[in-house]
Enzyme design. Sequence first.
Site, PDB file in Angstrom:
ATOM      1  N   ASP A 115      48.401  49.869  43.362  1.00  0.00           N
ATOM      2  CA  ASP A 115      47.415  48.945  42.794  1.00  0.00           C
ATOM      3  C   ASP A 115      45.986  49.328  43.173  1.00  0.00           C
ATOM      4  O   ASP A 115      45.057  49.153  42.379  1.00  0.00           O
ATOM      5  CB  ASP A 115      47.712  47.518  43.266  1.00  0.00           C
ATOM      6  CG  ASP A 115      48.995  46.966  42.646  1.00  0.00           C
ATOM      7  OD1 ASP A 115      49.389  47.443  41.569  1.00  0.00           O
ATOM      8  OD2 ASP A 115      49.596  46.061  43.254  1.00  0.00           O
ATOM      9  N   GLU A 157      39.470  39.609  42.878  1.00  0.00           N
ATOM     10  CA  GLU A 157      38.807  38.442  43.444  1.00  0.00           C
ATOM     11  C   GLU A 157      37.514  38.823  44.129  1.00  0.00           C
ATOM     12  O   GLU A 157      37.288  39.986  44.479  1.00  0.00           O
ATOM     13  CB  GLU A 157      39.703  37.720  44.465  1.00  0.00           C
ATOM     14  CG  GLU A 157      39.798  38.360  45.838  1.00  0.00           C
ATOM     15  CD  GLU A 157      40.759  39.512  45.923  1.00  0.00           C
ATOM     16  OE1 GLU A 157      40.395  40.533  46.533  1.00  0.00           O
ATOM     17  OE2 GLU A 157      41.872  39.399  45.402  1.00  0.00           O
ATOM     18  N   THR A 171      47.817  36.748  42.544  1.00  0.00           N
ATOM     19  CA  THR A 171      49.002  37.067  43.351  1.00  0.00           C
ATOM     20  C   THR A 171      48.663  37.917  44.565  1.00  0.00           C
ATOM     21  O   THR A 171      49.555  38.285  45.329  1.00  0.00           O
ATOM     22  CB  THR A 171      50.035  37.825  42.509  1.00  0.00           C
ATOM     23  OG1 THR A 171      49.442  39.034  42.017  1.00  0.00           O
ATOM     24  CG2 THR A 171      50.518  36.987  41.345  1.00  0.00           C
ATOM     25  N   ALA A 172      47.387  38.250  44.751  1.00  0.00           N
ATOM     26  CA  ALA A 172      46.980  39.129  45.851  1.00  0.00           C
ATOM     27  C   ALA A 172      46.467  38.298  47.035  1.00  0.00           C
ATOM     28  O   ALA A 172      47.181  37.444  47.556  1.00  0.00           O
ATOM     29  CB  ALA A 172      45.933  40.121  45.339  1.00  0.00           C
ATOM     30  N   SER A 225      48.035  34.986  49.411  1.00  0.00           N
ATOM     31  CA  SER A 225      48.188  35.037  50.867  1.00  0.00           C
ATOM     32  C   SER A 225      47.433  33.897  51.545  1.00  0.00           C
ATOM     33  O   SER A 225      47.830  33.437  52.624  1.00  0.00           O
ATOM     34  CB  SER A 225      47.682  36.376  51.407  1.00  0.00           C
ATOM     35  OG  SER A 225      48.442  37.445  50.893  1.00  0.00           O
TER      36      SER A 225
END
Length: 267
Positions: free
Chosen positions: A53, A127, A167-168, A172
């Site tokens: 990624d 983000e 989802t990154a 978390s």
Amino acid sequence: MGDKERESAPPPRRLALFASPTPRGQEVAAVVRGTAEWCALEEADIVVVIGGDGTMLDALHHMIRTGRVRPVYGVNAGTVGFLMNRYHRSMNIIERLHHARSIAVSPLAVEAVMQGGDTHCVYAINELSLLRETRQTAKIEISVNGRVRIAELAGDGVLLATPVGSTAYNFSASGPILPLDSQMLALTPISPFRPRRWKGAILPDRSRVTFRVLEPDKRPVSAVADQTELRNIAEVRLAIAREREMTLLFDPGHALDERIVAEQFAH
């Protein structure tokens, strides 16, 4: 963001290869390179990215900087490979591209004002996060569309994530996973101390978000847009950059929107 899945990818034409320098990335690149004819990146109609990624983000940011964004097909030679397709040694890259489905995504436009007054403009595909630089808790004012929503967030920081990035780091930090076609952004605090009960917000992606650092001399804050870090931030202004829309290509049945749904049921 509208309907992100289109009928099919454009027919394969001039292809360029963008590969990770890691041993695994180079190994996979050597196999893929032998399956098609290739051209220089600036001449390509489609870019095949080999790596993880991080390599995909590198390739997309490179194209944003050069001003020519082409459809991108990722081949996983990394660890997670959330934005990538599965690699098989016998894969036929031309056939893969012919059957690929396309998904359109838009990055965040980030306008960061430094303590000295300088302004830096960058893009964030996943983000934008604000993080305290020292042991002192960060204090940040949060405004949405010109209205102050959180007068003082005290904690390690805050982030704004796109559906692709939900989802990154956002996940978390206990933020929500957003479907690709949700037309939403995730605003998520990072280890918040005050207000203690605030868990974040889901905002329409037409929203304009501003973070203002409070007590910056005592509590310095850095801004991280994907892999780009800016230190000693005074204020950050964010909005979706629709004019920088990008196209990701995926194998049928292996599309990013399905992975986002599946991630919510992962153990």
